[in-house]
Write a protein that holds these residues in place. Structure first.
Motif, PDB file in Angstrom:
ATOM      1  N   UNK A  55      47.088  44.027  31.376  1.00  0.00           N
ATOM      2  CA  UNK A  55      46.679  45.454  31.221  1.00  0.00           C
ATOM      3  C   UNK A  55      47.648  46.091  32.234  1.00  0.00           C
ATOM      4  N   UNK A  56      47.953  45.693  33.301  1.00  0.00           N
ATOM      5  CA  UNK A  56      48.668  46.504  34.200  1.00  0.00           C
ATOM      6  C   UNK A  56      50.156  45.684  34.563  1.00  0.00           C
TER       7      UNK A  56
ATOM      8  N   UNK B  46      46.807  52.465  35.782  1.00  0.00           N
ATOM      9  CA  UNK B  46      46.857  51.157  35.203  1.00  0.00           C
ATOM     10  C   UNK B  46      46.469  51.425  33.793  1.00  0.00           C
ATOM     11  N   UNK B  47      45.730  52.880  33.747  1.00  0.00           N
ATOM     12  CA  UNK B  47      44.768  52.903  32.529  1.00  0.00           C
ATOM     13  C   UNK B  47      43.629  52.202  32.462  1.00  0.00           C
ATOM     14  N   UNK B  48      43.349  51.495  33.208  1.00  0.00           N
ATOM     15  CA  UNK B  48      41.719  50.858  33.263  1.00  0.00           C
ATOM     16  C   UNK B  48      40.916  52.199  33.225  1.00  0.00           C
ATOM     17  N   UNK B  52      37.974  46.550  36.689  1.00  0.00           N
ATOM     18  CA  UNK B  52      38.167  45.551  35.563  1.00  0.00           C
ATOM     19  C   UNK B  52      36.834  44.472  35.697  1.00  0.00           C
ATOM     20  N   UNK B  55      34.050  45.618  33.480  1.00  0.00           N
ATOM     21  CA  UNK B  55      34.508  46.178  31.884  1.00  0.00           C
ATOM     22  C   UNK B  55      33.638  45.509  30.953  1.00  0.00           C
ATOM     23  N   UNK B  56      33.217  44.307  31.098  1.00  0.00           N
ATOM     24  CA  UNK B  56      32.339  43.258  30.156  1.00  0.00           C
ATOM     25  C   UNK B  56      31.169  42.940  31.039  1.00  0.00           C
ATOM     26  N   UNK B 167      47.326  45.774  42.795  1.00  0.00           N
ATOM     27  CA  UNK B 167      46.574  46.083  41.595  1.00  0.00           C
ATOM     28  C   UNK B 167      45.246  45.772  41.726  1.00  0.00           C
TER      29      UNK B 167
END
Lengths: 202, 202
Positions: A55-56, B46-48, B52, B55-56, B167
């Motif tokens: 993703x990054x 990172x566009x998260x 992370x 996320x699920x 990250x």
């Protein structure tokens, strides 16, 4: 005692685990059940846009550095595959078409094709080469991989993975259904299977 | 020899690392530089959509199980904090306002407030309690935390983290700028700092 090794051929850390799990598990006197599945449908269900590792850019760069230095340290070859990730459905079906005793040798050969030689396991010729390297007949195994019951077995493997709460690979699942995610949790999983506890010094 | 420990107070695995890094590093004869930063701006870049790890639902559930069993195994308390994740900017500024020698004690106290007591470090009263637990004056430290140069130092810490390719947290960075991500890579990072190689048996 047995540990179930859930892996996807397109998973880089599954490669690291596949190359060492038999030796480490044998030392711990724990049997390994090799269980291929697909991360793709699980990532889609989770709403991921592809692999979370990619993703990054910084995370993807770290992953390859980390994989390369761990493989080198263990004396395992590594080459960054192109493309990545790869479509692993045919290889997963081939693995499931095999009797349990033949799965490790084929799976290691397939992982080596991807992560040691940089090949694309989406290609039938690459899967066939891995089948041959495992001492099996590519024509017979690929025909079996195309059967409806093998396709259904792979779909069921994905559903079972979901019901166990698996979200990534490799995941090691103990007899009491405890999950351990990641190659770096293999020792924890083996200790848990044997003693119900994490290893000393962890 | 020194290892830089990059941590965010809202990071659960940073808690695990904070509670053991001094003991493990001392044994390895490596000094630790405590470097707070913020994951939020890095996740946004990172566009998260948030952490992370969250996320699920299956991944979030695993994270808490994993943290709880590792904390228990090491004899460290653990309580799932509410809310999670938390705004850690005030705590990070307070840590940066302190001289290096006072950072570890304050940081451990702040992490304990969150992950052992389940409190919210976004609240100034909780940060103040951690400052007091570290034997420091909450009024003085909180005033320093509000100064423009401390705010700028935190922004610069985030920019440096980005430029290093960080990250996630915790991340351990060696003198030669090799990155090791995750509490479970602490031993690798220490070995790398000392010998330029991963530890034997890894």
């Amino acid at each position: 005692m047995a540990l179930t090794f859930w892996y996807d051929f397109s998973s880089s850390y599954s490669y690291l685990a596949a190359m060492r799990i038999e030796a480490v598990a044998e030392k711990a006197k724990v049997q390994v059940v090799w269980q291929p599945f697909l991360l793709g449908p699980i990532f889609i269900d989770a709403g991921y846009n592809g692999s979370p590792n990619l993703m990054a850019p910084a995370k993807a760069a770290y992953m390859w550095t980390d994989i390369a230095r761990r493989a080198a340290h263990r004396g395992h070859p590594f080459k960054e595959p192109t493309p990545f990730p790869q479509k692993s459905v045919l290889a997963a079906r081939a693995a499931l078409a095999l009797p349990a005793r033949d799965r490790p040798a084929f799976s290691r050969a397939a992982f080596m094709r991807i992560f040691a030689k940089g090949e694309n396991i989406a290609e039938a010729a690459v899967v066939a080469a891995a089948i041959a390297e495992a001492g099996l007949d590519p024509e017979v195994v690929l025909a079996a991989a195309g059967k409806p019951e093998v396709k259904a077995a792979l779909r069921e493997s994905v559903e079972t993975a979901k019901s166990l709460g698996i979200f990534g690979a490799p995941t090691f699942v103990t007899t009491d259904e405890a999950l351990f995610w990641g190659d770096d949790r293999l020792e924890d999983a083996l200790a848990w299977e044997k003693t119900g506890s994490l290893p000393a010094g962890g």
